[in-house]
Design a protein around this motif. Structure first.
Motif, PDB file in Angstrom:
ATOM      1  N   HIS A   1       0.513  -1.236   0.152  1.00 16.84           N
ATOM      2  CA  HIS A   1      -0.079   0.116   0.411  1.00 16.84           C
ATOM      3  C   HIS A   1       0.284   2.044  -0.135  1.00 16.84           C
ATOM      4  O   HIS A   1       0.617   2.314   0.897  1.00 16.84           O
ATOM      5  CB  HIS A   1      -1.404   0.352   1.307  1.00 16.84           C
ATOM      6  CG  HIS A   1      -2.038  -1.277   1.369  1.00 16.84           C
ATOM      7  ND1 HIS A   1      -2.594  -0.993   0.266  1.00 16.84           N
ATOM      8  CD2 HIS A   1      -2.085  -2.128   1.996  1.00 16.84           C
ATOM      9  CE1 HIS A   1      -3.003  -2.794   0.006  1.00 16.84           C
ATOM     10  NE2 HIS A   1      -2.679  -3.195   1.646  1.00 16.84           N
ATOM     11  N   LYS A   2       1.711   1.073  -0.979  1.00 13.62           N
ATOM     12  CA  LYS A   2       2.842   2.335  -0.711  1.00 13.62           C
ATOM     13  C   LYS A   2       2.749   2.931  -2.066  1.00 13.62           C
ATOM     14  O   LYS A   2       2.703   2.071  -3.233  1.00 13.62           O
ATOM     15  CB  LYS A   2       4.546   2.411  -0.225  1.00 13.62           C
ATOM     16  CG  LYS A   2       4.192   2.234   0.914  1.00 13.62           C
ATOM     17  CD  LYS A   2       5.900   1.399   1.469  1.00 13.62           C
ATOM     18  CE  LYS A   2       5.632   0.648   2.596  1.00 13.62           C
ATOM     19  NZ  LYS A   2       7.813   0.840   3.213  1.00 13.62           N
ATOM     20  N   THR A   3       3.157   4.267  -2.408  1.00 11.46           N
ATOM     21  CA  THR A   3       3.385   4.760  -3.783  1.00 11.46           C
ATOM     22  C   THR A   3       4.770   3.823  -5.063  1.00 11.46           C
ATOM     23  O   THR A   3       5.364   3.483  -4.033  1.00 11.46           O
ATOM     24  CB  THR A   3       3.772   5.753  -4.281  1.00 11.46           C
ATOM     25  OG1 THR A   3       4.524   6.523  -3.568  1.00 11.46           O
ATOM     26  CG2 THR A   3       1.984   6.664  -3.908  1.00 11.46           C
ATOM     27  N   THR A   4       4.797   3.808  -5.717  1.00  8.21           N
ATOM     28  CA  THR A   4       5.918   4.018  -6.686  1.00  8.21           C
ATOM     29  C   THR A   4       6.850   4.286  -6.019  1.00  8.21           C
ATOM     30  O   THR A   4       8.097   3.607  -6.415  1.00  8.21           O
ATOM     31  CB  THR A   4       6.139   3.379  -8.164  1.00  8.21           C
ATOM     32  OG1 THR A   4       4.318   2.852  -8.549  1.00  8.21           O
ATOM     33  CG2 THR A   4       6.593   2.957  -9.025  1.00  8.21           C
ATOM     34  N   ALA A   5       6.725   5.793  -6.727  1.00 14.78           N
ATOM     35  CA  ALA A   5       8.000   6.698  -5.969  1.00 14.78           C
ATOM     36  C   ALA A   5       8.466   6.288  -3.737  1.00 14.78           C
ATOM     37  O   ALA A   5       9.509   6.383  -4.017  1.00 14.78           O
ATOM     38  CB  ALA A   5       7.217   7.532  -5.316  1.00 14.78           C
TER      39      ALA A   5
ATOM     40  N   ALA B   1      13.387   3.626  -1.242  1.00  9.45           N
ATOM     41  CA  ALA B   1      13.271   3.057  -0.417  1.00  9.45           C
ATOM     42  C   ALA B   1      15.063   2.403  -0.261  1.00  9.45           C
ATOM     43  O   ALA B   1      15.542   2.288   0.136  1.00  9.45           O
ATOM     44  CB  ALA B   1      12.023   2.163   0.353  1.00  9.45           C
ATOM     45  N   LEU B   2      13.884   1.789  -1.370  1.00 12.14           N
ATOM     46  CA  LEU B   2      15.308   0.710  -2.766  1.00 12.14           C
ATOM     47  C   LEU B   2      17.028   1.479  -2.443  1.00 12.14           C
ATOM     48  O   LEU B   2      18.148   0.710  -1.969  1.00 12.14           O
ATOM     49  CB  LEU B   2      15.251   0.099  -4.278  1.00 12.14           C
ATOM     50  CG  LEU B   2      13.767  -0.656  -4.216  1.00 12.14           C
ATOM     51  CD1 LEU B   2      13.370  -1.366  -5.343  1.00 12.14           C
ATOM     52  CD2 LEU B   2      14.425  -2.280  -2.938  1.00 12.14           C
ATOM     53  N   VAL B   3      16.645   3.019  -3.353  1.00 17.49           N
ATOM     54  CA  VAL B   3      17.383   3.808  -3.255  1.00 17.49           C
ATOM     55  C   VAL B   3      18.455   3.978  -2.252  1.00 17.49           C
ATOM     56  O   VAL B   3      19.678   4.149  -2.468  1.00 17.49           O
ATOM     57  CB  VAL B   3      17.363   5.208  -4.335  1.00 17.49           C
ATOM     58  CG1 VAL B   3      18.231   6.295  -4.477  1.00 17.49           C
ATOM     59  CG2 VAL B   3      16.779   4.734  -4.997  1.00 17.49           C
ATOM     60  N   ARG B   4      17.756   4.348  -1.459  1.00 12.71           N
ATOM     61  CA  ARG B   4      17.957   4.675  -0.289  1.00 12.71           C
ATOM     62  C   ARG B   4      18.904   3.781   0.846  1.00 12.71           C
ATOM     63  O   ARG B   4      20.105   3.555   1.695  1.00 12.71           O
ATOM     64  CB  ARG B   4      16.982   5.220   1.304  1.00 12.71           C
ATOM     65  CG  ARG B   4      16.559   6.430   0.895  1.00 12.71           C
ATOM     66  CD  ARG B   4      15.693   7.135   1.611  1.00 12.71           C
ATOM     67  NE  ARG B   4      14.555   6.718   2.175  1.00 12.71           N
ATOM     68  CZ  ARG B   4      13.767   6.844   1.214  1.00 12.71           C
ATOM     69  NH1 ARG B   4      13.299   7.925  -0.001  1.00 12.71           N
ATOM     70  NH2 ARG B   4      12.874   6.181   1.211  1.00 12.71           N
ATOM     71  N   GLU B   5      18.199   2.458   0.592  1.00  3.53           N
ATOM     72  CA  GLU B   5      18.976   0.900   0.708  1.00  3.53           C
ATOM     73  C   GLU B   5      20.766   1.004   0.464  1.00  3.53           C
ATOM     74  O   GLU B   5      21.625   0.180   0.952  1.00  3.53           O
ATOM     75  CB  GLU B   5      17.648  -0.297   0.740  1.00  3.53           C
ATOM     76  CG  GLU B   5      18.658  -1.377   1.450  1.00  3.53           C
ATOM     77  CD  GLU B   5      16.831  -2.260   0.930  1.00  3.53           C
ATOM     78  OE1 GLU B   5      17.912  -3.853  -0.138  1.00  3.53           O
ATOM     79  OE2 GLU B   5      16.455  -2.016   1.788  1.00  3.53           O
ATOM     80  N   LYS B   6      20.165   0.660  -1.131  1.00  2.00           N
ATOM     81  CA  LYS B   6      21.432   0.495  -1.765  1.00  2.00           C
ATOM     82  C   LYS B   6      22.765   1.452  -1.969  1.00  2.00           C
ATOM     83  O   LYS B   6      23.639   1.143  -1.408  1.00  2.00           O
ATOM     84  CB  LYS B   6      21.000   1.542  -3.197  1.00  2.00           C
ATOM     85  CG  LYS B   6      22.129   1.071  -4.323  1.00  2.00           C
ATOM     86  CD  LYS B   6      22.489  -0.997  -4.599  1.00  2.00           C
ATOM     87  CE  LYS B   6      23.601  -1.144  -5.373  1.00  2.00           C
ATOM     88  NZ  LYS B   6      23.723  -2.720  -5.791  1.00  2.00           N
ATOM     89  N   ILE B   7      21.788   3.192  -1.508  1.00  2.00           N
ATOM     90  CA  ILE B   7      22.691   4.298  -0.560  1.00  2.00           C
ATOM     91  C   ILE B   7      23.923   3.899   0.739  1.00  2.00           C
ATOM     92  O   ILE B   7      25.170   3.975   0.938  1.00  2.00           O
ATOM     93  CB  ILE B   7      22.140   5.159  -0.489  1.00  2.00           C
ATOM     94  CG1 ILE B   7      22.116   6.213  -2.284  1.00  2.00           C
ATOM     95  CG2 ILE B   7      23.174   6.561  -0.015  1.00  2.00           C
ATOM     96  CD1 ILE B   7      20.787   7.172  -1.965  1.00  2.00           C
TER      97      ILE B   7
END
Length: 80
Positions: free
Chosen positions: A61-65, A70-76
């Protein structure tokens, strides 16, 4: 629901023609919060990514953005 009479329609037309509706810009609606933001950052992705994002948006129930962010922040975080 009753239909408008010609007089009521004329009165409404006169009201909207001669007056400018006031809009409270301090508040936002559904489109502003959910759609406009997503439409400003269009990115082309492959079919598998599209399907996965669709599944994730439905299940979390989250937006694509939000998911991509979250994926980008995790990778960073992992690369620091």
């Amino acid at each position: 629901m009753a239909e408008m009479t010609d007089e009521e329609a004329d009165a409404m037309d006169e009201l909207w023609t001669r007056t400018t509706p006031e809009i409270d810009t301090s508040k936002s609606g559904y489109f502003t919060e959910h759609m406009a933001h997503n439409m400003t950052h269009l990115v082309e992705v492959d079919r598998l990514t599209t399907q996965w994002l669709g599944t994730m948006t439905e299940s979390t129930h989250k937006t694509t953005a939000e998911i991509i962010g979250a994926l980008v922040r995790e990778k960073i975080s992992a690369s620091v």
